[in-house]
Design an enzyme around this catalytic site. Structure first.
Site, PDB file in Angstrom:
ATOM      1  N   SER A  42     -11.391  -0.505  -0.855  1.00  0.00           N
ATOM      2  CA  SER A  42     -10.172  -0.758  -0.235  1.00  0.00           C
ATOM      3  C   SER A  42     -10.295  -1.001   1.256  1.00  0.00           C
ATOM      4  O   SER A  42      -9.527  -1.795   2.050  1.00  0.00           O
ATOM      5  CB  SER A  42      -9.348   0.656  -0.159  1.00  0.00           C
ATOM      6  N   HIS A  49      -3.733   5.817   3.604  1.00  0.00           N
ATOM      7  CA  HIS A  49      -4.671   4.744   3.306  1.00  0.00           C
ATOM      8  C   HIS A  49      -3.902   3.279   3.733  1.00  0.00           C
ATOM      9  O   HIS A  49      -4.652   2.479   4.276  1.00  0.00           O
ATOM     10  CB  HIS A  49      -4.353   4.604   1.809  1.00  0.00           C
ATOM     11  N   ASP A  61       0.753  -1.293  -0.035  1.00  0.00           N
ATOM     12  CA  ASP A  61      -0.121  -0.045  -0.161  1.00  0.00           C
ATOM     13  C   ASP A  61       0.831   1.097  -0.112  1.00  0.00           C
ATOM     14  O   ASP A  61       2.137   1.272  -0.484  1.00  0.00           O
ATOM     15  CB  ASP A  61      -0.922  -0.074   1.331  1.00  0.00           C
TER      16      ASP A  61
END
EC number: 3.4.21.-
Length: 400
Positions: free
Chosen positions: A346, A191, A159
């Protein structure tokens, strides 16, 4: 250039590479000019790949010397994943023609951009995903889970990086590798920390005792290259092999982009090596069949639901989706000891990764069998799941 062994990136599905398809047919704003992913035939050995790369490097140098060709960079990285071989590089048209005509090359694709599949909605709102996946019926916040909680399982978060010092990881997170040039070993986006804590955070996560490894393959804006994702995958497989944890590892890809066959093959071979791979369906409200990594084989692809068990409006759908999981308004850890709420497939993917890790720890299920077991255990139905899409919702089998 002779017969081109090239993938036409607009094709929805390919069982075999059509040697007559032209590289010039590929059109997408995500394509990186002059940058390619070269996949070798299955019969090519590791040593033969090395020899081929030496040959390509020589061709590239000759092109610069003889033709005054622009130095586009040449060979970048070779990939060796569970017996699958490929490489990336930037080449001029003459060098590319020679690569395409080589009898050891299966096909060539453009390298392309890929992006995270989540977006921030607000801060400090209440979470609901933990309670939802541990109950067959909606409406409870209590999270009920097996006490093993992913103990002995390692979660690789590929990520934007992970804030490994965030207290929600309780000292279980370590830095693995950063394959993004020009970035620091941290998570400036948030994220990666959010998805990792959703899977394995002490407070916000499902597999609360799993080990966490930060693998930075996306930049600080949440974008990246498939060539870097593939490099990260190769590192994860090698790291798991060195640590003797193949069969006890989970890898999450909360990203989405146009279908790239080379990337799909790399992901599939990482899974075949002994890693459970959870992936995001994407946030375009369209069929995910033409998306990567959603369309890869041997992965567990997650679409996203709301707190009401509806398909989230943004969520992709389609036959490649294996399960729905909570993905709208999910609270989790963010960098610098903060928390935040994000929405997207996600967020759904690490729910599957976290429950998968818990299942592997509690029942000793092999990574290759986890997705099928999760489908078997699933609750539902998800409302308005989309055409040709499962209505099954992730459930951890708590008995509640």
């Amino acid at each position: 250039m002779g017969l081109f062994k090239v993938i036409f990136t607009a094709v929805a599905a390919l069982s075999a590479v059509d040697a007559a398809e032209l590289l010039s047919s590929a059109k997408s704003k995500d394509i990186i000019p002059n940058s390619y992913l070269v996949v070798m035939k299955d019969s090519v050995s590791s040593a033969e790949l090395d020899s081929h790369v030496s040959w390509v490097t020589g061709l590239h140098r000759e092109g610069i010397a003889k033709r005054g060709a622009e130095n586009l960079g040449g060979f970048k990285h070779s990939y060796k994943i569970n017996g699958w071989h490929a490489y990336s590089g930037s080449f001029d048209s003459e060098t590319l023609a020679s690569i395409l005509d080589n009898d050891k090359v299966d096909f060539v694709e453009h390298d392309r951009h890929v992006y995270i599949s989540g977006f921030v909605t607000q801060k400090d709102a209440p979470s609901w995903g933990l309670g939802r996946v541990s109950h067959r019926m909606n409406g409870t916040r209590d999270y009920v889970y097996d006490e093993s909680a992913g103990s002995g399982i390692t979660f690789y978060g590929v990520d934007t990086g992970i804030d490994i010092h965030h207290p929600d990881f309780g000292g279980r997170a370590v830095w693995g590798i950063n394959v993004v040039n020009g970035t620091k070993d941290n998570d400036r986006h948030g994220h990666g920390t959010h998805t990792a804590a959703t899977a394995a955070g002490t407070k916000y996560g499902l597999a609360k005792k799993a080990n966490v490894v930060a693998v930075k393959a996306l930049n600080d804006y949440g974008a990246g290259l498939w060539s870097n994702i593939m490099k990260a995958l190769e590192w994860c497989v090698n790291d798991a092999r060195e640590k003797k944890i193949l069969g006890k590892a989970v890898l999450n890809l909360s990203i989405s982009g146009g279908k790239v066959v080379a990337a799909n093959q790399a992901i599939t071979n990482a899974a075949k090596a002994g890693i459970f791979v959870s992936v995001a369906a994407g946030n375009d409200n369209q069929d995910a069949t033409n998306k990567s990594p959603a369309s890869a084989e041997n992965v567990c692809c997650a679409a996203a639901t709301t707190i009401r068990d509806d398909k989230a409006k943004f969520s992709n759908y389609g036959s490649v989706v294996k399960l729905y999981a909570p993905g709208q308004g999910i609270t989790s850890a963010t960098p610098n000891n903060q928390t935040g709420v994000m929405s997207g497939t996600s967020m759904a993917a690490p729910h599957i990764g976290g429950v998968g890790a818990t299942l592997m720890a509690s029942k000793g299920i092999a990574p290759s069998a986890v997705c099928a077991e999760l489908i078997k255990m699933a609750s539902g139905p998800v409302l308005n799941p989309g055409a040709n899409t499962t209505n099954k919702l992730l459930y951890n089998g708590s008995g509640k």
